[in-house]
Design a protein around this motif. Structure first.
Motif, PDB file in Angstrom:
ATOM      1  N   GLN A  37      36.457  51.820 -14.377  1.00  9.81           N
ATOM      2  CA  GLN A  37      35.673  50.923 -15.220  1.00  9.81           C
ATOM      3  C   GLN A  37      36.536  49.812 -15.809  1.00  9.81           C
ATOM      4  O   GLN A  37      36.114  48.664 -15.909  1.00  9.81           O
ATOM      5  CB  GLN A  37      34.986  51.733 -16.329  1.00  9.81           C
ATOM      6  CG  GLN A  37      33.812  51.011 -16.973  1.00  9.81           C
ATOM      7  CD  GLN A  37      32.797  50.501 -15.951  1.00  9.81           C
ATOM      8  OE1 GLN A  37      32.357  51.240 -15.077  1.00  9.81           O
ATOM      9  NE2 GLN A  37      32.450  49.216 -16.016  1.00  9.81           N
ATOM     10  N   ARG A  38      37.794  50.195 -16.166  1.00  8.19           N
ATOM     11  CA  ARG A  38      38.716  49.197 -16.727  1.00  8.19           C
ATOM     12  C   ARG A  38      39.008  48.102 -15.703  1.00  8.19           C
ATOM     13  O   ARG A  38      39.028  46.915 -16.033  1.00  8.19           O
ATOM     14  CB  ARG A  38      40.030  49.869 -17.148  1.00  8.19           C
ATOM     15  CG  ARG A  38      40.068  50.138 -18.658  1.00  8.19           C
ATOM     16  CD  ARG A  38      41.416  50.644 -19.044  1.00  8.19           C
ATOM     17  NE  ARG A  38      41.404  52.103 -19.158  1.00  8.19           N
ATOM     18  CZ  ARG A  38      42.459  52.822 -19.470  1.00  8.19           C
ATOM     19  NH1 ARG A  38      43.629  52.256 -19.675  1.00  8.19           N
ATOM     20  NH2 ARG A  38      42.359  54.138 -19.594  1.00  8.19           N
ATOM     21  N   VAL A  39      39.231  48.527 -14.450  1.00 18.74           N
ATOM     22  CA  VAL A  39      39.518  47.551 -13.378  1.00 18.74           C
ATOM     23  C   VAL A  39      38.302  46.665 -13.146  1.00 18.74           C
ATOM     24  O   VAL A  39      38.412  45.435 -13.043  1.00 18.74           O
ATOM     25  CB  VAL A  39      39.934  48.286 -12.072  1.00 18.74           C
ATOM     26  CG1 VAL A  39      40.054  47.302 -10.909  1.00 18.74           C
ATOM     27  CG2 VAL A  39      41.239  49.029 -12.255  1.00 18.74           C
ATOM     28  N   VAL A  40      37.095  47.267 -13.114  1.00 18.61           N
ATOM     29  CA  VAL A  40      35.868  46.488 -12.896  1.00 18.61           C
ATOM     30  C   VAL A  40      35.679  45.482 -14.031  1.00 18.61           C
ATOM     31  O   VAL A  40      35.371  44.296 -13.793  1.00 18.61           O
ATOM     32  CB  VAL A  40      34.644  47.435 -12.778  1.00 18.61           C
ATOM     33  CG1 VAL A  40      33.334  46.647 -12.831  1.00 18.61           C
ATOM     34  CG2 VAL A  40      34.710  48.231 -11.479  1.00 18.61           C
ATOM     35  N   ASN A  41      35.890  45.928 -15.273  1.00 16.18           N
ATOM     36  CA  ASN A  41      35.747  45.009 -16.414  1.00 16.18           C
ATOM     37  C   ASN A  41      36.744  43.858 -16.325  1.00 16.18           C
ATOM     38  O   ASN A  41      36.408  42.717 -16.626  1.00 16.18           O
ATOM     39  CB  ASN A  41      35.950  45.772 -17.731  1.00 16.18           C
ATOM     40  CG  ASN A  41      34.782  46.706 -18.002  1.00 16.18           C
ATOM     41  OD1 ASN A  41      33.698  46.533 -17.437  1.00 16.18           O
ATOM     42  ND2 ASN A  41      34.997  47.698 -18.843  1.00 16.18           N
ATOM     43  N   ARG A  54      35.636  41.421 -13.747  1.00 14.38           N
ATOM     44  CA  ARG A  54      34.480  40.643 -14.202  1.00 14.38           C
ATOM     45  C   ARG A  54      34.898  39.492 -15.096  1.00 14.38           C
ATOM     46  O   ARG A  54      34.283  38.430 -15.098  1.00 14.38           O
ATOM     47  CB  ARG A  54      33.538  41.530 -15.004  1.00 14.38           C
ATOM     48  CG  ARG A  54      32.607  42.338 -14.126  1.00 14.38           C
ATOM     49  CD  ARG A  54      31.563  43.035 -14.964  1.00 14.38           C
ATOM     50  NE  ARG A  54      30.560  43.638 -14.092  1.00 14.38           N
ATOM     51  CZ  ARG A  54      30.127  44.885 -14.205  1.00 14.38           C
ATOM     52  NH1 ARG A  54      30.590  45.662 -15.168  1.00 14.38           N
ATOM     53  NH2 ARG A  54      29.222  45.357 -13.386  1.00 14.38           N
ATOM     54  N   THR A  55      35.954  39.700 -15.883  1.00 15.32           N
ATOM     55  CA  THR A  55      36.313  38.705 -16.889  1.00 15.32           C
ATOM     56  C   THR A  55      37.402  37.733 -16.446  1.00 15.32           C
ATOM     57  O   THR A  55      37.513  36.647 -16.982  1.00 15.32           O
ATOM     58  CB  THR A  55      36.759  39.381 -18.191  1.00 15.32           C
ATOM     59  OG1 THR A  55      37.762  40.354 -17.855  1.00 15.32           O
ATOM     60  CG2 THR A  55      35.604  40.057 -18.868  1.00 15.32           C
ATOM     61  N   THR A  56      38.243  38.120 -15.460  1.00 14.05           N
ATOM     62  CA  THR A  56      39.338  37.212 -15.066  1.00 14.05           C
ATOM     63  C   THR A  56      38.852  36.159 -14.079  1.00 14.05           C
ATOM     64  O   THR A  56      37.947  36.365 -13.331  1.00 14.05           O
ATOM     65  CB  THR A  56      40.511  37.964 -14.421  1.00 14.05           C
ATOM     66  OG1 THR A  56      40.044  39.082 -13.711  1.00 14.05           O
ATOM     67  CG2 THR A  56      41.534  38.356 -15.438  1.00 14.05           C
ATOM     68  N   GLU A  87      27.200  38.864 -11.488  1.00 16.50           N
ATOM     69  CA  GLU A  87      26.380  39.810 -12.245  1.00 16.50           C
ATOM     70  C   GLU A  87      26.703  39.703 -13.729  1.00 16.50           C
ATOM     71  O   GLU A  87      25.813  39.701 -14.576  1.00 16.50           O
ATOM     72  CB  GLU A  87      26.714  41.209 -11.727  1.00 16.50           C
ATOM     73  CG  GLU A  87      25.830  42.326 -12.195  1.00 16.50           C
ATOM     74  CD  GLU A  87      26.365  43.662 -11.662  1.00 16.50           C
ATOM     75  OE1 GLU A  87      26.293  43.878 -10.449  1.00 16.50           O
ATOM     76  OE2 GLU A  87      26.899  44.455 -12.468  1.00 16.50           O
ATOM     77  N   SER A  88      27.998  39.572 -14.016  1.00 13.43           N
ATOM     78  CA  SER A  88      28.447  39.472 -15.399  1.00 13.43           C
ATOM     79  C   SER A  88      27.926  38.191 -16.050  1.00 13.43           C
ATOM     80  O   SER A  88      27.473  38.181 -17.189  1.00 13.43           O
ATOM     81  CB  SER A  88      29.983  39.501 -15.418  1.00 13.43           C
ATOM     82  OG  SER A  88      30.467  39.338 -16.698  1.00 13.43           O
TER      83      SER A  88
END
Lengths: 49, 344
Positions: free
Chosen positions: A40-44, A47-49, B335-336
């Motif tokens: 989940q940390r890697v996915v987050n 998503r943000t970078t 998606e985000s």
């Protein structure tokens, strides 16, 4: 009647394939734990970078 | 320093190569022996060890990928077992056909030409179908595996096959109902080609499950992998009897592919279904070109073309697996972005 040689080869072959199966199951479990902890940390992060 | 009788650099190379193949295997349900065996042959391993170790690696990777697809609800066990029955019969007939052609001295050339045209033909068809499609709605809902498939998503040939009401009718995942005889017929045909060409057959079976039987792509991939567990297990056992399985090759390859298969399997739930088909088609077209180059090299005795062929296979595998990872990251970010305004 099964010859001793062919039985021995069958046991060796089955042991080898059993070892591959065991490695696959262990890797599935170990990488599963890694995925649970870090996934989940890697996915987050992705998503943000 | 050595590990498993190999230098650390060699172990690293195998782990990296396994990672690449794992992504493709988890994503498409194919690509194992197709990539590993030619690479091991070029590296100088004897044919028996290259084929046997390739099969053992495919077996291990398919176990991991199937477990992952099972977690995602993408394996239809009933369909898988029926496919195993039909495929096994088809493989036997395919092998007998090869024996007959060998006695006529025609086996090599006919098999090579069939392989190139089949790979290229399926690749071109899948790519064309995906490109002309409406692009889908992005991602695949795993909870929807038991829900009826959207009629627009079922290919025309599959609709025709599903319309033949020959009892007993079998209910499959994705809300698909099809005659048992149609499933066995498709399985027999894919097994026939698999036995004739001497390949695992994932590249034939996965599109056949989708285009002919009409099961959704993720379930086609998961069910195909389930079948490979059995065919790969039996094949590698037969090679292991003659000492054709080298664990120093299989162990590091599997260590890499186990991780890659998780990435590939997870990506099927993120990347758009049409994109999966485009990548699959392009991968097959690359493979078809590679096999054609290798055969030309063999016929005209130009050894360098064998290396060109391997470079083509590895290049297309690297490109396609890179595209899978890139598309997954892009889809996650998209998606985000679409989710953020509703939160604020």
């Amino acid at each position: 009647m099964i010859e001793a040689g062919s039985l021995s080869a069958s046991i060796d072959g089955a042991t080898l394939i059993g070892a591959v199966l065991l490695e696959a199951i262990i890797l599935y479990g170990v990488y599963g734990v890694v995925e649970d902890v870090l996934g989940q940390r890697v996915v987050n992060r992705l998503r943000t970078t | 320093m050595e590990l498993l009788g190999l230098s650390l650099a060699m172990v690293g190379l195998f782990v990296g190569f396994g990672l690449l193949i794992g992504v493709l295997f988890g994503f498409f349900g194919m690509g194992g022996s197709f990539l590993v065996t030619p690479a091991l042959l070029v590296m100088g391993y004897p044919t028996r060890v290259a084929v046997g170790s390739g099969l053992a690696f495919v077996f291990g990777t398919s176990v991991i990928a199937t477990l992952k697809h099972r977690d995602l609800g993408q394996v239809d066990y009933k369909l898988g077992l029926l496919m195993i029955v039909g495929t096994t019969a088809g493989i036997e007939v395919g092998k007998e056909t090869v024996v007959h052609l060998e006695s006529l001295g025609l086996a090599g050339s006919i098999i090579s030409v069939t392989y190139v045209f089949l790979l290229g033909g399926i690749g071109a068809f899948v790519t064309y179908e995906a490109v002309k499609g409406d692009g889908g709605d992005g991602g695949i809902d795993h909870d929807a595996a038991e829900e009826p498939a959207d009629a627009d998503d079922i290919p025309e040939i599959a609709k025709k096959i599903q319309s033949y009401n020959v009892p007993p009718m079998i209910d499959l995942r994705g809300g698909v109902t099809v005659s048992l005889w149609m499933i066995l017929g498709v399985a027999f045909a894919t097994g026939l080609l698999s036995g004739f060409l001497g390949v695992g057959g994932g590249f034939i079976r996965m599109p056949a499950l989708f285009y002919l039987i009409g099961v959704p792509v993720p379930i086609a991939v998961g069910t195909d992998l389930f079948e490979i567990v059995f065919s790969g297990g039996l094949g590698s056992f037969l090679y292991a009897l003659d000492g054709g399985v080298d664990l120093s090759i299989v162990v590091p390859l599997l260590a890499g592919s186990a991780f890659g298969a998780r990435i590939g399997s997870a990506a099927t739930s993120i990347v758009d279904e049409e994109e999966i088909k485009v990548y699959f088609g392009l991968m097959l077209l690359g493979g078809s070109l590679a096999v054609a180059v290798r055969e030309i090299g063999n016929v005209y005795e130009i050894p360098i073309l064998n290396r060109v062929s391997l470079a083509l296979i590895l290049g297309s595998a690297l490109l396609v697996s890179g595209a899978v990872v890139y598309s997954s990251i892009t889809a996650l970010r998209e998606e985000s972005r679409t989710a953020s305004p509703t939160v604020e």
